[in-house]
Design a protein around this motif. Structure first.
Motif, mmCIF file in Angstrom:
data_model
loop_
_atom_site.group_PDB
_atom_site.id
_atom_site.type_symbol
_atom_site.label_atom_id
_atom_site.label_comp_id
_atom_site.label_asym_id
_atom_site.label_seq_id
_atom_site.Cartn_x
_atom_site.Cartn_y
_atom_site.Cartn_z
ATOM 1 N N UNK A 18 1.004 -1.377 -0.030
ATOM 2 C CA UNK A 18 0.042 0.053 -0.081
ATOM 3 C C UNK A 18 0.799 1.358 0.058
ATOM 4 N N UNK A 19 2.057 1.210 0.593
ATOM 5 C CA UNK A 19 2.688 2.368 0.775
ATOM 6 C C UNK A 19 3.470 2.692 -0.444
ATOM 7 N N UNK A 20 3.752 1.622 -1.168
ATOM 8 C CA UNK A 20 4.434 1.631 -2.534
ATOM 9 C C UNK A 20 3.490 2.223 -3.493
ATOM 10 N N UNK A 21 2.270 1.815 -3.274
ATOM 11 C CA UNK A 21 1.158 2.374 -4.246
ATOM 12 C C UNK A 21 0.829 3.672 -4.052
ATOM 13 N N UNK A 22 1.025 4.352 -2.908
ATOM 14 C CA UNK A 22 0.722 5.847 -2.619
ATOM 15 C C UNK A 22 1.635 6.511 -3.097
ATOM 16 N N UNK A 23 2.838 5.872 -3.567
ATOM 17 C CA UNK A 23 4.005 6.857 -4.301
ATOM 18 C C UNK A 23 4.104 6.365 -5.580
ATOM 19 N N UNK A 24 3.647 5.438 -6.260
ATOM 20 C CA UNK A 24 3.475 4.811 -7.444
ATOM 21 C C UNK A 24 3.775 5.871 -8.645
ATOM 22 N N UNK A 25 2.880 6.861 -8.557
ATOM 23 C CA UNK A 25 2.974 8.085 -9.600
ATOM 24 C C UNK A 25 4.180 8.808 -9.772
ATOM 25 N N UNK A 26 4.954 8.498 -8.682
ATOM 26 C CA UNK A 26 6.405 9.397 -8.936
ATOM 27 C C UNK A 26 7.472 8.803 -9.788
ATOM 28 N N UNK A 27 7.360 7.327 -9.601
ATOM 29 C CA UNK A 27 8.483 6.338 -10.277
ATOM 30 C C UNK A 27 9.601 6.742 -10.000
ATOM 31 N N UNK A 28 9.870 7.229 -8.652
ATOM 32 C CA UNK A 28 11.082 7.388 -8.264
ATOM 33 C C UNK A 28 12.312 6.119 -8.459
ATOM 34 N N UNK A 29 13.350 6.512 -9.141
ATOM 35 C CA UNK A 29 14.438 5.853 -9.303
ATOM 36 C C UNK A 29 13.850 4.614 -10.569
ATOM 37 N N UNK A 82 -4.761 -3.199 -8.945
ATOM 38 C CA UNK A 82 -5.906 -2.635 -8.505
ATOM 39 C C UNK A 82 -5.335 -1.359 -7.569
ATOM 40 N N UNK A 83 -4.564 -1.963 -6.390
ATOM 41 C CA UNK A 83 -4.170 -1.251 -5.453
ATOM 42 C C UNK A 83 -3.189 -0.133 -5.984
ATOM 43 N N UNK A 84 -2.348 -0.562 -7.009
ATOM 44 C CA UNK A 84 -1.378 0.629 -7.323
ATOM 45 C C UNK A 84 -2.080 1.829 -7.930
ATOM 46 N N UNK A 85 -3.388 1.545 -8.737
ATOM 47 C CA UNK A 85 -4.175 2.598 -9.249
ATOM 48 C C UNK A 85 -5.015 3.179 -8.359
ATOM 49 N N UNK A 86 -5.663 2.487 -7.342
ATOM 50 C CA UNK A 86 -6.624 3.108 -6.221
ATOM 51 C C UNK A 86 -6.002 3.944 -5.256
ATOM 52 N N UNK A 87 -4.794 3.672 -5.120
ATOM 53 C CA UNK A 87 -4.310 4.146 -3.973
ATOM 54 C C UNK A 87 -3.098 5.118 -4.095
#
Length: 529
Positions: free
Chosen positions: A397-408, A433-438
């Motif tokens: 879930x924490x990874x999903x919350x930051x997924x948009x910034x594509x860090x590194x 689903x979690x990556x998009x939803x969160x």
């Protein structure tokens, strides 16, 4: 309410037929205005008199006299740009409740990037919304403008929107428990030391439940300057307070608690390279559990499916910055995970490291902290269902919350790691689903394109098998985070592949309708204000 009106309302409930009488006309002076010609029947008399009395009382109401107050000074002139008219029209549409609430936050982010302020007519509605939904405040505060901050002073429950020391201190001193917690978190973001000092001053008089609720606020701008206060909280009488302090200290790089945990772990862990087979981590379980270990949080919580002593090791690992093991084992995060993969205590090591990575993510946004979460997520994708249990859902879930910034490049790497056909793996479907939803913001064009390609590859399989559910599971949240321009570019191709009478048509229509709305919303901020 007058006795006359109350009696007539009671008669309305009983009914004129059951009461056996008609109501008398209203008393003077209202009787002179009463339309007697229309009141030949008891029912008409009742309804007309009720309406007349109600209007009479409302129009004649005089508010009680109160202390006189001088009119407030007008709001200062705005220094932000006006909001474009088309963008205002779209916000009105979003506030109608027909679209996902997340679009309101996206609209506010777009307004901030535009450099604009919220139009005055929307201020009361959004201030009320953000009062009920604190997650919206981070997007609302930068666009309130001078009028919004001026208006916030008029309502006590809007004090959080003043976004200044006076408002924070007022909420902290006199607010409800929820308002005090929010004020402390906001205060920490602005002035960490002052907020900690305020908490320390109030700490002895706070109820145990309040200490438990307030202490996690120090996670905002957490630093070694907070360590002494948190170390003292390890001796609190309340178990929940001690656990909150343990969690914060465990997520604080360089803390004394982390150093104590590492000192306990080093004699227990070593790398073995047998003559045959691959290198692995050997673990010697601790023999004793003393008061000092309990104070640091070792063994205070049960770990189902894990032995007691192995659980102690897991607690220690969770409190140590995982980057320590790169230096200790002289290996990269991926190589450290490979060592654990061949260990008898693989689940203990993987879960301990996962919890440590999660704690670091919760209190540190730096990109250098993302290597371990990325490698753990990649390991999870390639693992079987049993081994995946070692990685807690909270980390994903924490990874999903930051997924948009594509860090590194971590997000793109996670999509690339998916197998060619992942439609038959329900856990991978849930992950996407979690990556998009969160996700907290719009995905980059590259991530959007990569996700669409992955979905396009398995769409024929899903359609052939009649699996509409997985497609709905993915498209519904993806429509809220996909880059609209990239998604709109594939609309013609997707629609052409769906028959007009297909059950898939509604799902595809909803997806692209929302994509087009978001695209229009983005373009609306490019027109002149």
């Amino acid at each position: 309410m007058s006795d006359d009106l109350r009696q007539r309302q009671q008669l309305l409930k009983i009914g004129t037929a059951r009461a056996g009488r008609a109501p008398a006309p209203p008393a003077p002076p209202l009787d002179a205005l009463f339309p007697q010609a229309q009141a030949s029947e008891a029912e008409a008399t009742l309804w007309l008199s009720l309406g007349a009395l109600d209007l009479w009382e409302r129009s004649g109401f005089l508010p009680p006299a109160g202390p006189s107050h001088a009119a407030p000074d007008p709001a200062p002139p705005e220094d932000l740009r006006p909001c474009p008219p088309h963008a205002q029209a779209i916000l009105s549409l979003l506030l109608g409740g027909l679209y996902p609430a997340s679009l309101q936050a996206e609209w506010l982010r777009l307004l901030q990037r535009h450099g604009g302020h919220l139009p005055p007519r929307f201020l009361p509605r959004l201030l009320d919304t953000a009062t009920r939904q604190p997650a919206l405040r981070a997007q609302l505060l930068p666009v309130l403008g001078e009028r919004g901050r001026w208006l916030a002073r008029m309502q006590a429950e809007w004090a959080w929107a003043m976004n200044d020391a006076a408002g924070e201190e007022a909420s902290w001193d006199t607010g409800t428990p929820e308002q005090r917690l929010l004020a402390l978190r906001t205060w920490r973001a602005r002035d960490p030391q002052a907020a900690r000092d305020a908490l320390a001053a109030a700490w002895p008089s706070e109820a145990p439940e309040q200490r438990t609720a307030l202490l996690p606020a120090l996670g905002v701008q957490l630093s070694l300057a907070d360590e002494a206060f948190l170390e003292a909280a390890l001796d609190d009488r309340r178990k929940e307070v001690r656990m909150a302090a343990q969690r914060l200290l465990a997520s604080l790089p360089g803390s004394q608690l982390g150093q104590r945990m590492l000192a306990r772990l080093l004699p227990l862990l070593r790398v073995e390279k047998p003559w045959l087979g691959k290198a692995r981590i050997e673990l010697t379980l601790p023999e004793t559990h003393d008061a000092a270990m309990r104070r640091d949080g070792i063994g205070v919580s049960a770990h189902p499916g894990i032995g007691e002593k192995a659980g102690w090791v897991m607690d220690m690992l969770a409190a140590v910055d995982p980057r320590v093991w790169e230096k200790q084992f002289e290996r990269s995060p991926r190589e450290c995970l490979a060592l654990a993969e061949h260990s008898e205590f693989r689940a203990v090591l993987m879960r301990g490291w996962s919890l440590a990575a999660l704690r670091q993510m919760e209190t540190n946004a730096a990109s250098e902290q993302q290597a371990w979460p990325r490698e753990l997520a990649l390991w999870w994708v390639g693992a079987d269902i049993v081994r995946r249990e070692a990685v807690p859902g909270a980390l994903l879930g924490a990874i999903a919350a930051r997924f948009h910034d594509n860090a590194g490049g971590a997000s793109a790497a996670l999509l690339d790691a998916l197998p060619d056909d992942w439609s038959g793996d329900p856990e991978l479907l849930q992950l996407l689903h979690r990556l998009a939803d969160q996700s907290r913001d719009t995905w980059t064009p590259a991530l959007t394109r990569a996700f669409l390609l992955r979905l396009q590859a398995i769409r024929p399989t899903l359609m052939k098998q009649g699996q509409l559910g997985p497609t709905q599971l993915l498209l519904s949240p993806f429509a809220k985070v996909a880059d609209p321009a990239v998604a709109a570019a594939v609309e013609a191709d997707w629609r052409a592949s769906i028959k007009i009478d297909s059950e898939w048509r509604t799902t595809i229509d909803r997806f692209f309708d929302l994509v087009r709305l978001r695209h229009e919303m983005i373009l609306s901020f490019q027109e002149p204000a």
